[in-house]
Design a protein around this motif. Structure first.
Motif, short mmCIF file in Angstrom:
data_model
loop_
_atom_site.label_atom_id
_atom_site.label_comp_id
_atom_site.label_asym_id
_atom_site.label_seq_id
_atom_site.Cartn_x
_atom_site.Cartn_y
_atom_site.Cartn_z
N HIS A 335 77.17 50.19 67.75
CA HIS A 335 76.16 51.17 67.32
C HIS A 335 75.60 51.92 68.52
O HIS A 335 75.46 53.15 68.48
N LYS A 336 75.29 51.20 69.59
CA LYS A 336 74.74 51.83 70.79
C LYS A 336 75.75 52.78 71.42
O LYS A 336 75.39 53.89 71.83
N LEU A 365 84.66 58.39 68.98
CA LEU A 365 83.90 58.26 67.74
C LEU A 365 84.80 57.77 66.61
O LEU A 365 84.39 56.97 65.76
N GLY A 366 86.03 58.23 66.60
CA GLY A 366 86.97 57.75 65.59
C GLY A 366 87.29 56.28 65.75
O GLY A 366 87.41 55.54 64.77
N GLN A 367 87.38 55.82 66.99
CA GLN A 367 87.69 54.42 67.25
C GLN A 367 86.52 53.50 66.92
O GLN A 367 86.71 52.36 66.48
N ARG A 370 82.04 54.70 63.21
CA ARG A 370 80.72 55.06 62.67
C ARG A 370 80.85 56.20 61.67
O ARG A 370 81.14 57.35 62.04
N VAL A 371 80.62 55.90 60.42
CA VAL A 371 80.79 56.89 59.35
C VAL A 371 79.83 58.05 59.53
O VAL A 371 80.14 59.20 59.17
N HIS A 391 92.04 66.08 67.91
CA HIS A 391 91.46 64.76 68.06
C HIS A 391 90.31 64.55 67.07
O HIS A 391 90.12 63.43 66.56
N ALA A 392 89.57 65.59 66.78
CA ALA A 392 88.51 65.49 65.79
C ALA A 392 89.10 65.22 64.40
O ALA A 392 88.58 64.40 63.63
N LEU A 393 90.21 65.90 64.10
CA LEU A 393 90.88 65.68 62.81
C LEU A 393 91.38 64.24 62.70
O LEU A 393 91.21 63.59 61.66
N ALA A 394 91.97 63.74 63.78
CA ALA A 394 92.48 62.36 63.77
C ALA A 394 91.34 61.37 63.55
O ALA A 394 91.46 60.40 62.80
N ALA A 395 90.19 61.63 64.20
CA ALA A 395 89.03 60.76 64.04
C ALA A 395 88.50 60.80 62.61
O ALA A 395 88.16 59.76 62.02
N LEU A 396 88.44 61.98 62.03
CA LEU A 396 87.94 62.12 60.65
C LEU A 396 88.85 61.41 59.66
O LEU A 396 88.39 60.79 58.70
N LYS A 397 90.14 61.50 59.88
CA LYS A 397 91.08 60.81 58.99
C LYS A 397 90.91 59.29 59.10
O LYS A 397 91.16 58.56 58.13
N ASN A 398 90.48 58.85 60.27
CA ASN A 398 90.26 57.41 60.45
C ASN A 398 88.95 56.98 59.78
O ASN A 398 88.88 55.90 59.16
#
Length: 411
Positions: A335-336, A365-367, A370-371, A391-398
């Protein structure tokens, strides 16, 4: 079985007449049928004869295979192996294998000849293998190995063998050479002693922190890094390790970084942070220190990284901080870590002007999973840089795999 016996007779005859072509043909056939043969030969004498034939007149690979036969024979094979080992006119590779097999058999009757080899043979490779073999013999060899410590010519190999045994009975002999004039001996002894939780060991470890050899210092710092149990009200191990961050040898400093990260407390994190800001370390060591601040496993470690982001001007180091924050795995720290990254985006941290840093933030952020990072990542889908958008797209898909994300925004 009769065919095997006949083949064995032919092999012996070929050897006796020096018909090496026929010998090799018979040998290859014996090796091919070796697994079946081992199950059927009842006479140990026949089996030993076969093993010695192949062993004495074969290449490295064949000797490797036939070594399994000697293991099956056990103590029956020892006299012949000792005979081979004792004959310095024989091929060195053959004698090397004899030493290796004697160690694997773990029979104490081999100790005298292995000790004598270390004392008298000219081959460093053979003596080294004899040291390994004696180590494999375990506590049975400790007394004989301890006697070799008295001679500076055999001390290192004896120390190596004692280190291999890892038995409390080795503590006293190892302590006797822990401050030897030979650096290699000190290193080996200190490395082994560091693994023992024994009150007799601590004093020599602490003295070795200031050894003139960087290799010794690095070894003891590494060893103490695994002794978190020593860090208490009576012994401030963190304070003892801290000066080694500034050691003149970067390898010692690197070991100190890792050792302090293993202490897992706020004091260790503080010292690592001060070292990071000191600018007394090369870039690679600064990167290691950034990683170590997450390995400490405390909130303070992450807070120090957040502070460093506001002080450090290096693009490489800022990106490294963002990257390691994304690798945090402790549930109480995730969380931190995410909060730090989200705050960078919301407050438009100066580092966010760098494409690679924004890209690293998206990945991290994807890793972290945190929703509530979805909103910030959605904004990054409209970034001017293609890699950031990807990379943002990959994180969102995760984070939200069930939601349909508009691929047309990536171009």
């Amino acid at each position: 079985m009769n065919n095997i016996n006949q083949l064995l007779v032919q092999t012996i005859a070929a050897r006796d007449t020096a018909d090496w072509s026929s010998f090799n043909q018979c040998k290859e056939q014996l090796l091919k049928e070796n697994s079946n043969y081992l199950e059927t030969v009842e006479s140990q004498e026949d089996l030993l004869e076969l093993a010695l034939l192949i062993f004495e007149h074969s290449d490295f690979h064949s000797r490797w295979e036939v070594a399994k036969v000697f293991k099956r024979l056990g103590s029956v094979a020892i006299p012949k192996l000792v005979e081979i080992l004792s004959d310095d006119t024989l091929d060195e590779e053959l004698r090397w294998y004899a030493v290796r097999i004697l160690g694997e058999l773990k029979n104490e009757s081999a100790i005298p000849v292995l000790i004598e080899l270390i004392q008298t043979d000219d081959s460093e490779e053979l003596k080294s293998m004899a040291s390994v073999a004696l180590g494999q013999l375990g506590s049975k060899a400790i007394l004989s190995l301890s006697s070799l410590l008295a001679d500076s010519d055999t001390r290192f190999l004896a120390t190596q063998a004692l280190c291999y045994i890892r038995n409390k009975e080795t503590i006293l002999p190892l302590l006797s050479v822990a401050e030897d004039f030979q650096v290699a001996v000190r290193v080996a002894a200190i490395e082994a002693l560091s693994s023992f939780h024994d009150s007799r060991v601590l004093a020599v470890l602490l003295r070795s922190l200031d050894d003139e050899s960087a290799q010794v210092r690095r070894t003891v710092v590494t060893g103490l890094g695994y002794r978190r149990d020593l860090h208490n009200s009576e012994l401030d191990l963190v304070a003892l390790l801290q000066p080694k961050l500034y050691d003149c040898d970067s390898r010692v400093a690197s070991a100190a970084v890792v050792a302090l990260s293993r202490m897992g407390d706020d004091a260790a994190a503080h010292h690592l942070y001060q070292f990071l800001l000191s600018q007394k370390a090369p870039l690679q060591l600064q990167i290691e220190t950034i990683r170590a601040l997450t390995w400490v496993g405390t909130i303070s470690g992450l807070e120090y990284l957040q502070q460093a982001l506001n002080i450090i001007r290096s693009q490489t180091l800022c990106q490294q901080i963002v990257t390691v924050l994304g690798r945090v795995q402790q549930s109480d720290l995730i969380h931190k870590a995410a909060d730090i990254l989200l705050e960078m985006l919301h407050q438009k941290h100066p580092a966010c002007s760098i494409d690679t840093v924004r890209s690293a933030i998206a990945l991290s952020l994807g890793q972290l999973g945190r929703v509530d990072a979805v909103e910030a990542l959605t904004t990054l889908l409209n970034d001017s840089n293609t890699q950031v958008r990807l990379h943002a797209l990959a994180a969102l898909k995760n984070l939200a795999p069930d939601k349909h994300w508009n691929l047309e925004t990536i171009s």
